[in-house]
Scaffold this motif. Structure first.
Motif, mmCIF file in Angstrom:
data_model
loop_
_atom_site.group_PDB
_atom_site.id
_atom_site.type_symbol
_atom_site.label_atom_id
_atom_site.label_comp_id
_atom_site.label_asym_id
_atom_site.label_seq_id
_atom_site.Cartn_x
_atom_site.Cartn_y
_atom_site.Cartn_z
ATOM 1 N N LEU A 10 16.818 10.598 -1.501
ATOM 2 C CA LEU A 10 16.031 9.025 -1.873
ATOM 3 C C LEU A 10 17.212 7.900 -1.932
ATOM 4 C CD1 LEU A 10 16.408 12.068 -5.281
ATOM 5 C CD2 LEU A 10 14.437 11.064 -3.264
ATOM 6 N N ALA A 11 16.525 7.418 -1.087
ATOM 7 C CA ALA A 11 17.536 6.357 -1.099
ATOM 8 C C ALA A 11 16.801 5.171 -1.319
ATOM 9 C CB ALA A 11 17.166 5.931 0.985
ATOM 10 N N ALA A 12 16.008 5.470 -2.163
ATOM 11 C CA ALA A 12 15.349 4.278 -2.537
ATOM 12 C C ALA A 12 14.503 3.931 -4.201
ATOM 13 C CB ALA A 12 14.490 2.787 -1.914
ATOM 14 N N PRO A 13 15.363 4.593 -5.236
ATOM 15 C CA PRO A 13 14.902 4.903 -6.482
ATOM 16 C C PRO A 13 14.777 3.774 -7.036
ATOM 17 C CG PRO A 13 17.358 5.708 -6.258
ATOM 18 C CD PRO A 13 16.700 5.044 -4.947
ATOM 19 N N GLN A 14 13.081 3.821 -8.279
ATOM 20 C CA GLN A 14 13.098 2.299 -8.870
ATOM 21 C C GLN A 14 12.803 2.771 -9.489
ATOM 22 O OE1 GLN A 14 9.754 1.716 -6.015
ATOM 23 N NE2 GLN A 14 10.958 0.336 -4.405
ATOM 24 N N ASN A 74 4.389 -2.686 -13.003
ATOM 25 C CA ASN A 74 4.194 -2.895 -11.682
ATOM 26 C C ASN A 74 5.456 -3.349 -10.870
ATOM 27 O OD1 ASN A 74 3.073 -5.375 -12.651
ATOM 28 N ND2 ASN A 74 1.816 -5.457 -10.242
ATOM 29 N N GLU A 75 6.479 -3.737 -12.065
ATOM 30 C CA GLU A 75 7.808 -4.522 -10.977
ATOM 31 C C GLU A 75 8.985 -3.320 -11.368
ATOM 32 O OE1 GLU A 75 8.645 -7.358 -14.350
ATOM 33 O OE2 GLU A 75 6.356 -8.136 -14.052
ATOM 34 N N ARG A 76 9.682 -3.415 -10.722
ATOM 35 C CA ARG A 76 10.162 -1.974 -9.474
ATOM 36 C C ARG A 76 11.492 -3.152 -9.491
ATOM 37 N NH1 ARG A 76 7.248 0.229 -5.266
ATOM 38 N NH2 ARG A 76 5.330 0.023 -5.962
ATOM 39 N N SER A 77 13.153 -2.291 -10.192
ATOM 40 C CA SER A 77 14.195 -2.215 -10.348
ATOM 41 C C SER A 77 15.306 -1.443 -9.897
ATOM 42 C CB SER A 77 15.206 -2.435 -11.476
ATOM 43 O OG SER A 77 14.792 -1.851 -12.315
ATOM 44 N N THR A 78 15.707 -0.882 -8.456
ATOM 45 C CA THR A 78 16.227 -0.090 -8.114
ATOM 46 C C THR A 78 17.474 0.205 -9.357
ATOM 47 O OG1 THR A 78 17.063 -1.364 -5.754
ATOM 48 C CG2 THR A 78 18.799 -0.143 -6.436
ATOM 49 N N ARG A 91 1.075 -0.908 0.086
ATOM 50 C CA ARG A 91 -0.192 0.210 -0.327
ATOM 51 C C ARG A 91 0.824 1.466 0.495
ATOM 52 N NH1 ARG A 91 -4.458 -2.020 -2.366
ATOM 53 N NH2 ARG A 91 -5.419 -3.318 -0.921
ATOM 54 N N ASP A 92 1.524 0.646 -1.294
ATOM 55 C CA ASP A 92 2.759 2.615 -1.404
ATOM 56 C C ASP A 92 2.383 2.797 -1.626
ATOM 57 O OD1 ASP A 92 2.931 1.048 -3.492
ATOM 58 O OD2 ASP A 92 5.308 0.724 -2.689
ATOM 59 N N LYS A 93 2.910 4.343 -1.487
ATOM 60 C CA LYS A 93 2.976 5.436 -2.341
ATOM 61 C C LYS A 93 3.504 6.205 -3.713
ATOM 62 C CE LYS A 93 0.563 8.601 -1.853
ATOM 63 N NZ LYS A 93 -0.584 10.446 -1.203
ATOM 64 N N VAL A 94 3.715 5.643 -4.813
ATOM 65 C CA VAL A 94 5.418 5.617 -5.949
ATOM 66 C C VAL A 94 5.126 7.588 -5.881
ATOM 67 C CG1 VAL A 94 6.760 5.698 -7.862
ATOM 68 C CG2 VAL A 94 5.482 4.384 -6.062
ATOM 69 N N ALA A 95 6.031 8.021 -6.548
ATOM 70 C CA ALA A 95 5.825 9.386 -6.803
ATOM 71 C C ALA A 95 7.146 9.306 -8.310
ATOM 72 C CB ALA A 95 6.758 10.627 -5.972
ATOM 73 N N VAL A 98 13.037 8.359 -16.629
ATOM 74 C CA VAL A 98 11.866 8.555 -15.469
ATOM 75 C C VAL A 98 12.178 7.810 -13.936
ATOM 76 C CG1 VAL A 98 9.604 8.182 -15.030
ATOM 77 C CG2 VAL A 98 10.310 9.190 -16.994
ATOM 78 N N ILE A 99 12.104 8.308 -13.059
ATOM 79 C CA ILE A 99 12.454 7.164 -11.591
ATOM 80 C C ILE A 99 11.537 7.445 -10.978
ATOM 81 C CG2 ILE A 99 14.324 7.155 -9.951
ATOM 82 C CD1 ILE A 99 16.184 8.501 -12.019
ATOM 83 N N GLY A 100 11.117 6.227 -10.295
ATOM 84 C CA GLY A 100 10.025 6.218 -9.059
ATOM 85 C C GLY A 100 10.515 6.139 -8.248
ATOM 86 N N LEU A 101 9.857 7.157 -6.998
ATOM 87 C CA LEU A 101 10.775 7.654 -5.765
ATOM 88 C C LEU A 101 9.343 7.294 -5.082
ATOM 89 C CD1 LEU A 101 12.244 11.056 -6.362
ATOM 90 C CD2 LEU A 101 13.157 9.018 -6.442
ATOM 91 N N THR A 102 9.458 6.354 -3.847
ATOM 92 C CA THR A 102 8.408 6.153 -2.749
ATOM 93 C C THR A 102 7.958 7.306 -1.827
ATOM 94 O OG1 THR A 102 9.538 4.139 -2.301
ATOM 95 C CG2 THR A 102 7.788 5.047 -0.445
ATOM 96 N N ASN A 103 7.032 7.723 -2.270
ATOM 97 C CA ASN A 103 6.436 8.743 -1.728
ATOM 98 C C ASN A 103 5.865 8.944 -0.058
ATOM 99 O OD1 ASN A 103 5.767 11.747 -1.787
ATOM 100 N ND2 ASN A 103 3.825 11.379 -2.624
#
Length: 652
Positions: free
Chosen positions: A460-464, A469-473, A430-434, A482-487
């Protein structure tokens, strides 16, 4: 840039090497801490070795402190266990004998690091391409997306979308509702490499009800690919999405898809583009037949006929093989049906009349669209489009700011734009990604950035990197990525992230909604209901307004299209466990009062309208129709002042 300082530093490699330390006191005055105890008023500055990396203890290391006026070199010994320098107490500066205290040029090592970074930025930006796909539903957008990923090696088998009966769900469609309906509802960022170029593909919603989400996604794109159904040509929702792309002033590439089905004549589609959008088209390739007779394309830049042979399992793999021939090759008479070959020669002659050169300035300005014909389902023409797109597409460019100079993609300062928030991509957490578009500089995992809107510093400790819906660091990134950040609640849509001096990119506006409804829930579910509304509001899934009546606490959902309401109700139930009901209210136009509540009070009583407030507490007027809007403007327009059809978030 000298600062008062009681410490100096030197490298352990420089034992018995001259180190210069200057102060206004003639002799060192050791303190119990071992540092120079001279009053700060007497200390001018402490020059440091350019290769310095450790703190020098004035007493233990027997450092002689001398005047600047009579600089002398002194010897010192530095122990390996000397504590590391605290950046708050040490200044990077150096004085050489005979310089009279003038600052020296940067060290060779620092210079080389700067050169290396500059070269890396130039190299990486040059190999970035970034684009978003826009289209009418069922034009084959998701299928094309998957075939591009297929050629990029990102996936090995494409799951083409076939309504509810899909044998496999598309990789880019990750939400359960997308899989059920066979349409794209959310924006997805996908990254893959092809021919040494890193491509960032932004998959937009395939429905005009989500045109606002499409606009936000285009804010992060350098190019737009407009997909057109070859049989239907330009469709109503294509018009809506095209206008959104034109607002962004992006280069637009047109792909006429589904040529494996009976299609319109290519010249008809060219005419539609010019008539509907005022957009001249330049065909890069030209189809040979359509439907079952679609056998290849004529590639204008090389003057080659490219014929395809179908292989593989219904286009799920790279099954289409191709062979190239000269247009006058006699072998073509054996390979292409006579009437198709004759038609091809006639079309090529007519194309030459239209113009034989592509004006790249016009393309990059969005005034001319390169056109391609293909069949995504059978892979005909897909790779040819991809190769040509890499050559023609705009690279990451300069970005305007609200005030101040533009930001170049190769400048050393990191900047990024938050263009999308997505909640609950991973149902387990149940996270939120920016989603952040890198605008300039080098992104590095673990770096600290400032949110320009709030001034908050975030690590920005865990950029993805997102792949549906799959993710890699992500370890590093450059302009166009384009980078996903846990928000954790630190980011909002339109936020600027930066290092160094604060930069503000232009805000992303919200569209004027056309449908309004109160959303309610059972009293026992109020807590989860409020959490869901806050989450969906934050990611821009729908706009939320509130009544001025303190007894009506239910939020008013404001949407561009009906499908947005359905998605919100579905997600409230699926992600937050809340059953909701909607009570439509009879309004179709919203206008923000630029002058604020003072302007509303000046206007006094207004008929055929109702006043509500947005999430920031600003006044919004709802009207039943255009007639009601014009009536209010005629009666109290001078008192109300400017009414805006869209809203910008507050700057702070």
């Amino acid at each position: 840039k000298m600062r008062h300082c009681h410490t100096a530093r030197a490298s352990s490699r420089l034992q018995n090497t001259p180190v210069l330390v200057a102060t206004s006191c003639v002799q060192p005055q050791p303190s119990t801490s071992g540092r120079c105890a001279a009053p700060k008023s007497q200390i001018n500055f402490v020059p440091l070795s350019l290769y310095a990396s450790r703190r020098i203890n004035t007493a233990a290391d027997n450092i002689h402190v001398c005047k600047v006026a009579s600089v002398e070199t002194v010897a010192t010994e530095v122990s390996e266990d000397s504590p590391k320098v605290d950046g708050d107490h040490v200044t990077e500066a150096a004085v050489e004998p005979g310089t009279g205290g003038q600052q020296q040029a940067p060290a060779p090592k620092q210079q080389q690091e700067g050169v290396d970074l500059a070269q890396q930025l130039q190299r990486e930006v040059a190999r970035r391409r970034n684009f978003a796909i826009i289209s009418h539903p069922d034009a084959g957008k998701t299928t094309l997306t998957e075939k591009l990923l297929l050629y990029g090696g990102a996936i090995h088998e494409a799951g083409e979308v076939k309504a509810r009966r899909a044998a496999k769900h598309a990789t880019s469609d990750w939400m359960e509702l997308e899989k059920q309906r066979g349409i794209s509802i959310t924006s997805t960022a996908l990254t893959f490499e092809y021919s040494g170029v890193q491509i960032n593909l932004l998959d937009t919603p395939g429905h005009q009800d989500f045109s606002e989400d499409t606009y936000r996604t285009l804010a992060a794109a350098d190019n737009a690919v407009m997909l057109v159904d070859g049989a239907k040509g330009i469709e109503p929702q294509t018009r809506k999405l095209f206008e959104v792309a034109r607002m962004r002033q992006l280069p637009i590439f047109t792909v006429v898809n589904k040529m494996d089905r009976p299609a319109l004549n290519g010249f008809e589609i060219i005419e539609q583009l010019e008539k509907e959008f005022g957009l001249p088209a330049y065909p890069i390739n030209w189809p040979i037949g359509s439907g079952d007779r679609f056998c290849g394309v004529y590639h204008r830049p090389t003057a080659k006929v490219v014929l395809y042979e179908r292989k593989g399992s219904s286009g799920r793999s790279k099954g289409a093989t191709k062979k190239e021939y000269d247009l006058q090759d006699p072998e073509l008479k054996e390979l292409i049906e006579p009437d198709l070959l004759e038609q091809l020669h006639e079309d090529v002659e007519l194309l030459e009349v239209l113009g034989d050169e592509l004006d790249m300035e016009e393309v990059l300005a969005g005034k001319v669209t390169p056109m391609f014909f293909a069949s995504a389902m059978t892979n005909f023409g897909v790779e040819l489009f991809l190769r040509q797109f890499i050559d023609l597409a705009a690279r990451p460019g300069v970005a305007p700011t609200r005030s101040g100079p533009e930001v170049a993609p190769t400048q050393s300062q990191f900047t990024g734009l938050v263009f999308k928030l997505q909640a609950n991509m991973d149902p387990k957490h149940r996270d939120k990604v920016a989603f952040v578009r890198v605008v300039s500089g080098k992104f590095e995992k673990g770096m600290k950035v400032k949110v320009a809107r709030t001034g908050r510093v975030v690590t920005l400790a865990a950029p993805q990197r997102m792949f549906a819906n799959e993710r890699s660091t992500v370890i590093e990134g450059f302009a166009g990525d384009v980078i996903g950040l846990t928000n954790p609640g630190a980011f909002a849509i339109g936020d600027t992230l930066c290092t160094g001096s604060v930069v503000h990119f232009p805000p992303i506006p919200t569209f004027s909604p056309e449908l309004f409804a109160y959303m309610r829930c059972p009293p026992a579910m109020k807590k989860s209901f409020n959490k869901g509304v806050e989450g969906l509001l934050g990611e821009g899934a729908v706009q939320v307004l509130y009544s001025l009546d303190e007894y009506r606490q239910d939020p008013i959902l404001a949407a561009v299209g009906q499908l947005q309401f359905e998605v919100v109700q579905y997600r409230m139930r699926d992600e937050y466990g809340v059953e909701t009901t909607l009570e439509p209210i009879p309004f179709s136009i919203a206008r923000w009062v630029v002058g604020g509540w003072e302007a509303v009070e000046r206007a006094g009583r207004m008929f055929n309208t109702v006043s509500v407030k947005d999430q920031w507490g600003r006044p919004v007027l709802l009207f039943k129709n255009e007639y009601a809007l014009q009536q209010v403007l005629g009666e109290v327009g001078d008192k109300l002042g400017e009414l805006s059809p869209y809203a910008l978030p507050p700057e702070a």
